[in-house]
Design a protein around this motif. Structure first.
Motif, short mmCIF file in Angstrom:
data_model
loop_
_atom_site.label_atom_id
_atom_site.label_comp_id
_atom_site.label_asym_id
_atom_site.label_seq_id
_atom_site.Cartn_x
_atom_site.Cartn_y
_atom_site.Cartn_z
N GLY A 153 53.72 65.42 37.84
CA GLY A 153 54.85 64.50 37.68
C GLY A 153 55.72 64.84 36.49
O GLY A 153 55.43 65.75 35.70
N GLY A 154 56.82 64.11 36.37
CA GLY A 154 57.69 64.25 35.21
C GLY A 154 58.41 65.58 35.13
O GLY A 154 58.76 66.03 34.05
N VAL A 155 58.66 66.23 36.29
CA VAL A 155 59.27 67.57 36.28
C VAL A 155 60.68 67.52 35.69
O VAL A 155 61.03 68.32 34.83
CB VAL A 155 59.27 68.18 37.69
N ARG A 159 52.01 66.32 27.20
CA ARG A 159 53.41 66.69 27.41
C ARG A 159 53.57 68.21 27.33
O ARG A 159 54.26 68.82 28.13
CB ARG A 159 54.29 66.04 26.35
N TRP A 160 52.91 68.80 26.33
CA TRP A 160 53.04 70.23 26.14
C TRP A 160 52.46 70.98 27.33
O TRP A 160 53.01 71.99 27.77
CB TRP A 160 52.37 70.64 24.83
N LEU A 161 51.36 70.47 27.87
CA LEU A 161 50.76 71.09 29.05
C LEU A 161 51.76 71.09 30.19
O LEU A 161 51.87 72.06 30.94
CB LEU A 161 49.49 70.34 29.46
N ARG A 162 52.50 69.96 30.31
CA ARG A 162 53.49 69.86 31.38
C ARG A 162 54.59 70.89 31.18
O ARG A 162 55.03 71.55 32.12
CB ARG A 162 54.07 68.45 31.39
N VAL A 163 55.02 71.04 29.92
CA VAL A 163 56.05 72.03 29.61
C VAL A 163 55.57 73.42 30.00
O VAL A 163 56.25 74.18 30.68
CB VAL A 163 56.40 71.98 28.12
N GLU A 164 54.36 73.73 29.60
CA GLU A 164 53.79 75.04 29.91
C GLU A 164 53.74 75.27 31.41
O GLU A 164 54.08 76.35 31.90
CB GLU A 164 52.38 75.15 29.34
N ALA A 165 53.32 74.23 32.14
CA ALA A 165 53.14 74.38 33.58
C ALA A 165 54.48 74.70 34.26
O ALA A 165 54.56 75.62 35.08
CB ALA A 165 52.53 73.11 34.16
N VAL A 166 55.51 73.95 33.89
CA VAL A 166 56.81 74.17 34.52
C VAL A 166 57.34 75.57 34.17
O VAL A 166 57.89 76.28 35.00
CB VAL A 166 57.80 73.07 34.10
N LEU A 167 57.11 75.95 32.92
CA LEU A 167 57.55 77.27 32.47
C LEU A 167 56.87 78.35 33.30
O LEU A 167 57.50 79.32 33.76
CB LEU A 167 57.18 77.42 30.99
N TRP A 184 45.38 59.25 19.98
CA TRP A 184 46.20 58.90 21.14
C TRP A 184 47.51 59.69 21.12
O TRP A 184 47.92 60.26 22.12
CB TRP A 184 46.47 57.40 21.10
N VAL A 185 48.15 59.75 19.94
CA VAL A 185 49.41 60.49 19.80
C VAL A 185 49.19 61.96 20.14
O VAL A 185 49.96 62.58 20.87
CB VAL A 185 49.97 60.35 18.37
N ARG A 186 48.08 62.51 19.64
CA ARG A 186 47.81 63.92 19.86
C ARG A 186 47.59 64.20 21.35
O ARG A 186 48.10 65.17 21.89
CB ARG A 186 46.58 64.33 19.06
N GLN A 187 46.84 63.28 21.98
CA GLN A 187 46.58 63.47 23.40
C GLN A 187 47.88 63.45 24.19
O GLN A 187 48.09 64.26 25.08
CB GLN A 187 45.68 62.35 23.91
N ARG A 188 48.76 62.53 23.84
CA ARG A 188 50.05 62.40 24.52
C ARG A 188 50.85 63.68 24.35
O ARG A 188 51.42 64.21 25.30
CB ARG A 188 50.82 61.24 23.91
#
Lengths: 378, 369, 279
Positions: free
Chosen positions: A334-336, A296-304, A288-292
């Motif tokens: 979300g979460g931008v 989150r990292w995917l979101r970081v990558e996407a915004v970058l 669960w922690v890893r998935q989270r």
């Protein structure tokens, strides 16, 4: 009774020591050999074998009139074997499937065992007393001669397992390849199943026929979560089995009206629960922690990447872009704003105006690396 | 026969049929061991509900225990979905834990009431006639009979109503889903049925023997027929036969009635396993023996067919060398050749074999299959 | 070095599952040092043939010789790569451990693999480009990597004759190339390799010998003599229209059903190719 008292009793008190030794033996043997049953997808065969052993115990007593542990255990082994054999022959020669065959043998043998048990109980002589402890187990009734028999048979089974370590590994992983190498796979199968039957029979007096199968499945299922190596798994499974066996048996023999079998099963179930949730790598919490973290990292990558895209469409690289623009680009993620904060802390973005965000040179490098990696992957 | 005796047999027969009906679908859906898991796990539900109601025959108890059974199925599926353990192990992990809690609760807190561990395993069929169903002072018969009768009726109703859906979901889950029949719903419906039946039968035959009555008769019927309606009917009949013969076996041995019923269910399966007209072991052996000869003749024909017109034909077709080519025992070969000759597949002339036209055709046909 | 000798000799082999024949009276001679594909439609008995040769399935009739001796006496010179799906890849063991299993045959009973076995296994892993993965748990491998591990296990058997059951099934292009190179190396070293193969298109490119099978042997010999459209039609019967689905189940099973369409035409091409070359 406090812990210290319990520990001293464990070494000094005759009954408690016998109980602990006996249940440790059963836990080690069933844990170690149960590993193979679980890996070979025979988890429920253990259930059938342990139930099937009941009429064997009763018949051994009826025929010999003896309650010597070895006699009863041999009866149980024989019946367990007949049960296994019946399951196999039903599977091989009829269209009845494995689940039905197992369930049938399990319940019918057990029913027959109960018939014999009630038949024995209603006989006039009183020598029969105590056979019903085989239903749910009774650790407190363990005698030294029982433990000696268990330890003897268990050592034999474990030594055989170690002796044929390589062969059993081959049998469990790739029997067909083993056969092509010239190993008599059928014979090895028979040998390993016999060892499993012995492991189960060892525990019947302590855990009982109804729940002994849990001692075959649960320690191995728990051990599998902690390791990726067969040797470690066998060792860990034996350890878990012993731990559950000893704690369960000691708790039940020091408490009134607490049947041993169910107590041991609850102990091992707790170990399974802990392993399934907490084991590193495989465990559910870990997962669960890893998935989270991944999300989150995917979101970081996407915004970058989005910022990079915006920057490359703009002559002025330091031109700022609004959160709203980024939000439209990563619609549904979300979460931008939160992610931007993270990027800011990393030093990859900078705020160039009110609600104006742009990549820093370091952020630009990182984004280029990301995009390059992505192109390579596709 | 005294009245209680008749009543016991009646209850036993109703229990057996009620178990056999959902059992048919368990066996066909390869979920037979779910009955094992459910029948064990409901003990916990019964005990918990008993603590609340203090009444062993309260309807609330039946509902709560049934729910425990369904929850067990859900737990097994949940554990399965983590992919940390395989399905067989998942079943073997869930129900022993729930059952253990149930047994411990009974022995710790309810030892002096109606529930005890013996009842858990054996049920109390012999005492069933003592609890009467009394309405307005009229004794209408044993209460268990009404309870199991109701459950039996429920099972019949469910199967009649959802026969088509059950059949489809059993044989082609994918199609059932595509047609919008919600196989998941049917699945849980069936599991609820199994649970409620196990709860009802629990009192009479105990947890483990429920399994024998759910799997035994349907497995026996499975040996005897291919048709679903016939399998359902036969399962019911075999269930009744197990119940009645089990009762008399128990009387003769002065032993547990439930155990004897399970034993008889096993004996009846054993008989079907050995003697079933088409699929029994005996029929199979007989057919194998016949097929062995026919097969050998076809092999001979194909061998000749494959070598016709090839340079080494002489050598290949000499009767006395036949067994070498086929790697058969000489006596067996002689016998096969004689039979093949009699059936007009081959001709022997001057110590050589040749294929007849019909032999050639049967060889070709065998190859094309 | 083995040229001219027969590596595999199968005579009148018939195999039946229960009462259904799977192979009828198959004769097969495979000269030493060839790289042979066994092709045929699904259910043609390709896997059964090699399993029967290896003695994993009992034959109803017939005989198998490896270098002129019955298989039982020649086990040490035979290597086997079963289908990748035949084992549970979640089994708790490492890559190195699996490869060392290839040495179990020559180790014999009880003896454990030691340093020598480990060295051989590492060398074999090197050959298939998997050395960095030696300590990896096998479930963490991709399909292609799993296949390479199986090949490495066969390599450490140090056999003369290899049987491989669909080694190209579901592997990536890199692995496919690596396997082909490996097979050619084996042939160059004088080994005989028999491969159950699905992709008709690559037969002329990868192999020099081919057996067409459909319950009985349709044809067997050098690819440019035997791999003709006529023989293919015989092997695949009236189902040539379904050739693509039979020969490329990986594609037939793929999520995109449109992928089957163009493949059908594509797959027929090689059947014509050898004819052109023989003209």
């Amino acid at each position: 009774m406090n812990l210290l008292e319990l520990l001293s009793n464990l070494f000094l008190d005759y009954t408690l020591r016998t109980v602990a030794l006996g249940s440790a033996t059963l836990g080690i043997v069933s844990g170690a050999l149960g590993t193979y049953a679980v890996l070979r997808k025979q988890s429920l065969l253990g259930d059938a074998i342990s139930h099937a052993a009941l009429p064997g115990i009763a018949l051994a007593f009826l025929l010999t009139g003896s309650k010597a542990p070895l006699v009863l255990m041999l009866g149980a082994v024989a019946a367990g074997w007949v049960g296994t054999l019946l399951v196999m022959s039903i599977l091989n020669t009829s269209r009845v499937k494995d689940d039905s065959a197992l369930g049938l043998v399990l319940s019918v043998f057990f029913g027959f065992g109960l018939v014999l048990l009630t038949f024995i109980q209603r006989r006039p002589d009183a020598t029969q007393a105590g056979l019903d402890k085989f239903l749910f187990g009774q650790a407190a009734a363990l005698l030294e001669r029982d433990v000696v028999t268990m330890a003897g048979l268990g050592t034999l089974a474990l030594l055989t397992m170690l002796l044929f370590w390589k062969e059993f590994k081959l049998l469990s992983f790739d029997p067909e390849f083993g056969a092509s190498l010239g190993y008599p796979i059928r014979l090895l199968d028979v040998l390993l199943t016999t060892l499993l039957v012995i492991a189960i029979v060892l525990g019947l007096q302590t855990v009982g026929v109804v729940l002994m199968s849990a001692m075959v499945v649960a320690p191995a299922a728990a051990a599998r979560q902690w390791t990726d190596r067969l040797g470690l798994m066998v060792g860990l499974s034996a350890f878990f089995g012993a731990l559950a066996g000893v704690s369960g048996a000691v708790i039940s023999s020091t408490t009134t009206r607490l049947p041993t079998g169910p107590t041991i099963v609850l102990c091992i179930s707790a170990i399974v629960l802990i392993s399934l949730s907490g084991a590193p790598n495989r465990g559910l919490i870990w997962r669960w922690v890893r998935q989270r973290r991944n999300r989150r990292w995917l979101r970081v990558e996407a915004v970058l990447r989005d910022l990079y895209l915006l920057a490359s469409q703009h002559a002025d690289r330091d031109h700022g872009h609004s959160v709203a623009a980024l939000r439209t680009m990563s619609y549904g993620r979300g979460g931008v704003a939160h992610t931007l904060g993270k990027l800011l802390r990393q030093g990859w973005v900078q705020q160039v105006g009110p609600d104006e965000w742009a990549l820093t040179p370091a952020g630009m490098n990182e984004a280029e690396r990301l995009v390059a990696k992505q192109e390579e992957a596709s | 026969m005294s009245l209680p005796q008749i009543e016991i047999q009646l209850i036993a027969a109703v229990v057996a049929v009620a178990c056999a009906l959902p059992g048919v679908f368990l066996v066909l859906r390869r979920m037979a061991l779910m009955s094992d898991a459910i029948s064990h796990a409901i003990l916990l539900g019964i005990v918990l509900a008993f603590f609340i109601t203090r009444d062993i025959s309260s309807p609330f108890l039946v509902v709560a225990a049934t729910m425990t059974g369904v929850v067990t199925v859900g737990l097994v599926e949940l554990l399965n979905r983590t992919r940390l353990v395989r399905e067989d192990a998942a079943i073997g992990l869930v129900f022993p834990a729930l059952f253990s809690i149930g047994v411990i609760l009974i022995s710790r807190f309810a030892a002096n009431v109606h529930l005890d561990t013996d009842a858990v395993l054996l049920g109390e069929l012999a005492f069933a006639p003592f609890t009467r169903f009394v309405v307005l002072g009229y004794d209408l018969g044993p209460r268990a009979l009404y309870m199991m009768g109701g459950i039996l009726l429920l099972n019949i109703l469910f199967i009649l109503l959802f026969y088509k859906e059950l059949k489809l979901a059993t044989f082609d889950t994918g199609l059932a889903a595509a047609l919008g029949f919600w196989p998941g719903l049917i699945h849980y419906g069936l599991m609820t049925l199994v649970s409620v039946t196990a709860v009802g039968a629990f009192d009479a035959v105990g947890s483990i023997l429920v399994v024998a009555l759910m799997i035994g008769p349907p497995a026996t019927a499975y040996m005897l027929t291919d048709r679903l309606p016939r399998m359902i009917g036969l399962s019911g009949l075999v269930g009744v036969a197990s119940a009645i013969s089990g009762y008399w076996l128990a009387r003769a041995l002065d032993a547990s009635i439930a155990g004897s019923m399970a034993t008889m269910a096993g004996v009846l399966f054993g008989l079907a396993f050995l003697l079933a007209p088409e699929r029994g072991l005996m029929a199979l052996a007989r057919r194998r023996a016949r097929q062995r000869w026919e097969f050998a003749q076809t092999m001979l024909a194909i061998h000749l067919f494959n070598h016709e017109g090839l340079p080494a034909t002489d050598k290949e077709f000499r009767i006395e060398h036949m067994h070498e080519h086929m790697r058969w025992e000489p006596a067996f070969t002689t016998q096969v050749v004689r039979q093949a000759e009699r059936r007009g597949i081959v001709l022997s002339r001057d110590g050589y074999l040749s294929l007849t036209e019909s032999g050639r055709q049967s060889a070709q046909q065998a190859i094309l299959n | 070095m083995n040229n001219g000798k027969k590596a595999i000799e199968v005579t009148d082999l018939t195999v039946a599952y229960r009462d259904k024949p799977v192979l009828w009276d198959v004769d097969l001679d495979v000269p030493a040092g060839v790289l042979m594909a066994i092709v045929g439609p699904n259910g043609a008995g390709k896997t059964t043939l090699i399993k029967a040769i290896l003695g994993l399935i009992r034959a109803a009739a017939g005989q198998v010789l490896i270098y002129g001796q019955p298989y039982l006496e020649q086990r040490r010179v035979v290597g086997y790569v079963p289908q990748r799906e035949s084992v549970d890849w979640d089994f708790p063991t490492s890559v190195l451990d699996v490869v060392m299993m290839g040495r179990y045959g020559s180790l014999g009973w009880i003896r454990r693999p030691g340093r020598q076995e480990q060295t051989l296994a590492l060398e074999a892993l090197d050959k298939v480009g998997m050395r960095p993965f030696a300590e990896r748990q096998i479930s963490q491998l991709s399909g292609g990597q799993q296949q390479r591990v199986f090949l490495a296990r066969a390599l450490v058997q140090e056999a003369q004759v290899y049987f491989m059951d669909e080694p190209f099934q579901g592997v990536d292009a890199t692995t496919e190339r690596a396997i082909v190179r490996l097979l050619q190396d084996l042939r160059a070293a004088g080994k005989t390799v028999v491969v159950v193969h699905h992709d008709l298109q690559t037969v002329p490119e990868y192999f020099d010998w081919v057996t067409l099978l459909n319950v009985r042997r349709i044809a067997s010999g050098p690819v440019d003599e035997v791999f003709t459209e006529q023989n293919l039609r015989l092997a695949y019967g009236g189902r040539v229209a379904f050739l693509s689905r039979d020969s490329r189940p990986d594609i037939g099973r793929s999520a995109d059903p449109a992928a089957v369409g163009p493949m059908a035409r594509h797959d027929l091409e090689p059947s014509a190719a050898p004819q052109e070359s023989s003209e």
